[in-house]
Scaffold this motif. Structure first.
Motif, PDB file in Angstrom:
ATOM      1  N   ALA A   1     -10.605 -11.596  -8.373  1.00 15.00           N
ATOM      2  CA  ALA A   1      -9.511 -13.041  -7.606  1.00 15.00           C
ATOM      3  C   ALA A   1     -10.187 -12.943  -6.311  1.00 15.00           C
ATOM      4  O   ALA A   1      -9.527 -14.512  -5.995  1.00 15.00           O
ATOM      5  N   ARG A   2     -10.609 -12.247  -5.647  1.00 16.49           N
ATOM      6  CA  ARG A   2     -11.025 -12.461  -3.957  1.00 16.49           C
ATOM      7  C   ARG A   2     -12.241 -13.599  -4.217  1.00 16.49           C
ATOM      8  O   ARG A   2     -12.469 -14.682  -3.414  1.00 16.49           O
ATOM      9  N   ALA A   3     -12.660 -13.575  -5.096  1.00 17.68           N
ATOM     10  CA  ALA A   3     -14.376 -14.498  -5.839  1.00 17.68           C
ATOM     11  C   ALA A   3     -13.916 -15.695  -6.212  1.00 17.68           C
ATOM     12  O   ALA A   3     -14.421 -16.704  -5.660  1.00 17.68           O
ATOM     13  N   ASP A   4     -12.697 -16.034  -6.914  1.00 18.40           N
ATOM     14  CA  ASP A   4     -11.978 -16.890  -7.266  1.00 18.40           C
ATOM     15  C   ASP A   4     -11.517 -17.549  -6.621  1.00 18.40           C
ATOM     16  O   ASP A   4     -11.415 -18.601  -6.300  1.00 18.40           O
TER      17      ASP A   4
ATOM     18  N   SER B   1      -3.523 -22.155  -3.984  1.00 15.23           N
ATOM     19  CA  SER B   1      -2.082 -21.666  -3.604  1.00 15.23           C
ATOM     20  C   SER B   1      -2.035 -20.959  -4.867  1.00 15.23           C
ATOM     21  O   SER B   1      -1.538 -19.666  -4.657  1.00 15.23           O
ATOM     22  N   ARG B   2      -2.589 -21.307  -6.092  1.00 18.36           N
ATOM     23  CA  ARG B   2      -1.756 -20.770  -7.449  1.00 18.36           C
ATOM     24  C   ARG B   2      -3.254 -19.021  -7.104  1.00 18.36           C
ATOM     25  O   ARG B   2      -2.874 -18.047  -7.791  1.00 18.36           O
ATOM     26  N   GLN B   3      -4.572 -19.342  -6.829  1.00 22.61           N
ATOM     27  CA  GLN B   3      -5.169 -18.454  -6.351  1.00 22.61           C
ATOM     28  C   GLN B   3      -4.940 -17.461  -5.656  1.00 22.61           C
ATOM     29  O   GLN B   3      -4.809 -16.217  -5.354  1.00 22.61           O
ATOM     30  N   ALA B   4      -4.133 -17.645  -4.685  1.00 24.50           N
ATOM     31  CA  ALA B   4      -3.291 -17.290  -3.711  1.00 24.50           C
ATOM     32  C   ALA B   4      -2.204 -16.377  -4.397  1.00 24.50           C
ATOM     33  O   ALA B   4      -1.895 -15.076  -3.633  1.00 24.50           O
ATOM     34  N   ILE B   5      -1.588 -16.622  -5.447  1.00 27.24           N
ATOM     35  CA  ILE B   5      -0.503 -16.022  -5.301  1.00 27.24           C
ATOM     36  C   ILE B   5      -1.104 -14.499  -6.904  1.00 27.24           C
ATOM     37  O   ILE B   5      -1.412 -13.555  -6.471  1.00 27.24           O
ATOM     38  N   THR B   6      -2.365 -15.023  -7.026  1.00 27.88           N
ATOM     39  CA  THR B   6      -3.112 -14.540  -8.208  1.00 27.88           C
ATOM     40  C   THR B   6      -3.624 -13.620  -7.424  1.00 27.88           C
ATOM     41  O   THR B   6      -3.874 -12.314  -7.784  1.00 27.88           O
ATOM     42  N   VAL B   7      -4.424 -13.658  -6.226  1.00 32.34           N
ATOM     43  CA  VAL B   7      -4.962 -12.536  -5.164  1.00 32.34           C
ATOM     44  C   VAL B   7      -4.162 -11.599  -4.421  1.00 32.34           C
ATOM     45  O   VAL B   7      -3.772 -10.211  -4.902  1.00 32.34           O
TER      46      VAL B   7
ATOM     47  N   ARG C   1      -1.593  -6.167  -5.038  1.00 34.20           N
ATOM     48  CA  ARG C   1      -0.056  -5.670  -5.821  1.00 34.20           C
ATOM     49  C   ARG C   1      -0.496  -4.397  -6.223  1.00 34.20           C
ATOM     50  O   ARG C   1       0.537  -3.092  -7.116  1.00 34.20           O
ATOM     51  N   SER C   2      -1.333  -5.059  -7.727  1.00 36.47           N
ATOM     52  CA  SER C   2      -2.085  -4.308  -8.696  1.00 36.47           C
ATOM     53  C   SER C   2      -2.745  -3.202  -8.757  1.00 36.47           C
ATOM     54  O   SER C   2      -3.146  -2.610  -9.263  1.00 36.47           O
ATOM     55  N   LEU C   3      -3.674  -3.107  -6.808  1.00 38.39           N
ATOM     56  CA  LEU C   3      -4.687  -2.636  -6.743  1.00 38.39           C
ATOM     57  C   LEU C   3      -4.013  -0.545  -6.966  1.00 38.39           C
ATOM     58  O   LEU C   3      -4.242  -0.079  -7.160  1.00 38.39           O
ATOM     59  N   THR C   4      -2.782  -0.867  -6.512  1.00 39.96           N
ATOM     60  CA  THR C   4      -2.191   0.202  -6.839  1.00 39.96           C
ATOM     61  C   THR C   4      -1.796   1.043  -8.011  1.00 39.96           C
ATOM     62  O   THR C   4      -1.941   2.402  -8.132  1.00 39.96           O
TER      63      THR C   4
END
Length: 435
Positions: free
Chosen positions: A118-121, A210-216, A221-224
């Motif tokens: 996600a960060r790469a995108d 903006s969409r990628q910011a939501i994905t990031v 959040r899913s990292l936990t």
């Protein structure tokens, strides 16, 4: 001489034999005459007396015990599942079957590749935005240059028309200048279209960011969820994951069992269950004892009845009952145990050996002259090798403190005289009472 000597010896032996036979015959004749001359007396009939074990009965308050079999279960079991798909990169040293873990302890961690992607995108979308903004700047400059060139072409065409009107120019020159001006105007339209496309590309790049910011944000959040922690203190069961294994989403990884929160489930007949409920049909909090036999020894755990099954399963009967347990050290879910349930106390009952009760619910009582008397009794419970009978049957006038035959046989019955065999220590007491 030798012949004569042998003949004399033979005659002596014959004479001795005849004498002995004569003496035996006389003895036998005298015995027969003595027996025949003796006065004959008729035989006397004697009553046959049997020996039987007897016990002294006494009424008391007794709590009957129901014995059945049940299975140990855990009241607190958590199924461990993969929070998401990924590769296992870290496992706790205690992550193995039968290991004890504490609440909040890390069990395993998955590779957070989704967050990195996600960060790469996001970086790529940012680069696309910069590129689109630069292309927009170039498109604007290109449009400005095209407009300048179009203005110059228009001025040149106007000049050629003015020269033609003065008579110094030709029609071909004017036509060439007009075509050049028209081409310049067409170039301006092309640059304006390119500028519009550059502006749309910038808007698309900003929307992608903006969409990628939501994905990031979702990846953060899913990292936990890439880490699995123990929810409570317990023991792991059925785990088989190893580092490097690829897990699918919601894949089962094992179970976490609380070894201190155990219960026992067992089935009772309807008659037994009816003795463990009150007038309103609620289950009584009766005490139980769960027994696990191990190599001749017994592991014990006490508890209380807690609840009863909501329905009777297909093809089954009775009631399924659950009871909580305390002091469950040594017990594990799945153990097959015997369960002893204490019923409400029965008042004024008598406990007798099961061999003292006949099929027609009667016992043999001992009278004063050591004869047997059959008495009807009311059977209340059977407790292993003993039976519980109603005490009022043996507490009437003249029946208190009676002795009962503890082991009946086909030879014993009402009116038969017996030789009572009392337990050790009871004989001395009977003699003292008689004195």
């Amino acid at each position: 001489m030798r012949f004569f000597r042998r003949s004399l010896v033979g005659l002596m032996l014959v004479a001795l034999t005849l004498g002995l036979l004569t003496m035996a015959g006389v003895t036998i004749r005298n015995a027969i005459e003595a027996k025949m001359s003796r006065a004959t007396t008729p035989p006397q009939a004697r009553e046959r007396v049997f020996a039987a074990n007897v016990v002294m009965v006494s009424a008391s308050d007794t709590a009957p015990v129901i014995t059945t079999f049940g299975e140990i279960r855990s009241r607190r079991t958590l199924e461990l599942r993969a929070p998401q798909a990924g590769k296992v990169i870290e496992l706790a040293p205690e992550y193995q079957d039968g290991a004890a873990v504490t609440a909040g302890q890390l069990l395993l961690r998955l590779d957070p590749a989704e967050r990195d992607l996600a960060r790469a995108d996001m970086d790529r979308a940012t680069a696309d935005l910069r590129e689109a903004e630069q292309a927009l700047i170039l498109a604007r400059d290109d449009l400005a240059a095209a407009r300048t060139q179009a203005d110059l072409r228009d001025q040149a065409a106007e000049r050629q028309r003015d020269l033609q009107q003065r008579g110094f120019g030709s029609a071909a020159t004017v036509e060439t200048a007009a075509l050049a001006a028209s081409s310049a105007a067409q170039a301006v339209l092309s640059r304006r279209s390119a500028l519009a496309q550059a502006e749309a590309r910038v808007d698309q790049a900003r929307t992608a960011i903006s969409r990628q910011a939501i994905t990031v944000s979702e990846a953060e959040r899913s990292l936990t969820e890439t880490a699995l922690f123990a929810a409570f203190d317990g023991v792991l069961s059925g785990v088989s994951t190893v580092p490097g294994r690829l897990l699918s989403n919601n894949e089962r990884l094992g179970e976490l069992i609380d070894p201190k929160a155990l219960e026992v489930t067992f089935r009772l007949s309807t008659a037994q269950f009816a003795r463990l409920i009150d007038d309103k049909g609620a289950l009584l909090p009766a005490e139980i004892v769960a027994v696990l036999e191990v190599s001749g020894a017994e592991l014990l755990a006490t508890g209380r009845l807690e609840r009863v099954g909501a329905a009777v399963g297909a093809g089954q009967s009775g009631r399924q009952v659950f009871a909580t347990l305390a002091n469950v050290g040594g017990f594990r879910p799945g153990d097959f145990v015997s369960v002893r349930i204490s019923e409400p106390t029965l008042r004024n009952v008598i406990s007798l050996p099961a061999t003292a009760l006949a099929a027609n619910n009667s016992v043999l009582a001992l009278t004063e002259d050591d004869r047997l008397e059959e008495i009807k009794v009311t059977l209340l419970r059977r407790q292993g090798d003993h039976v519980l009978i109603a005490g009022q049957e043996l507490s009437g006038p003249g029946l208190a403190g009676r002795e009962i035959v503890s082991e009946r046989s086909p030879l014993l019955g009402a009116g038969i005289k017996i030789k009572p065999i009392r337990p050790e220590g009871a004989a001395g007491t009977g003699v003292a009472d008689a004195a």
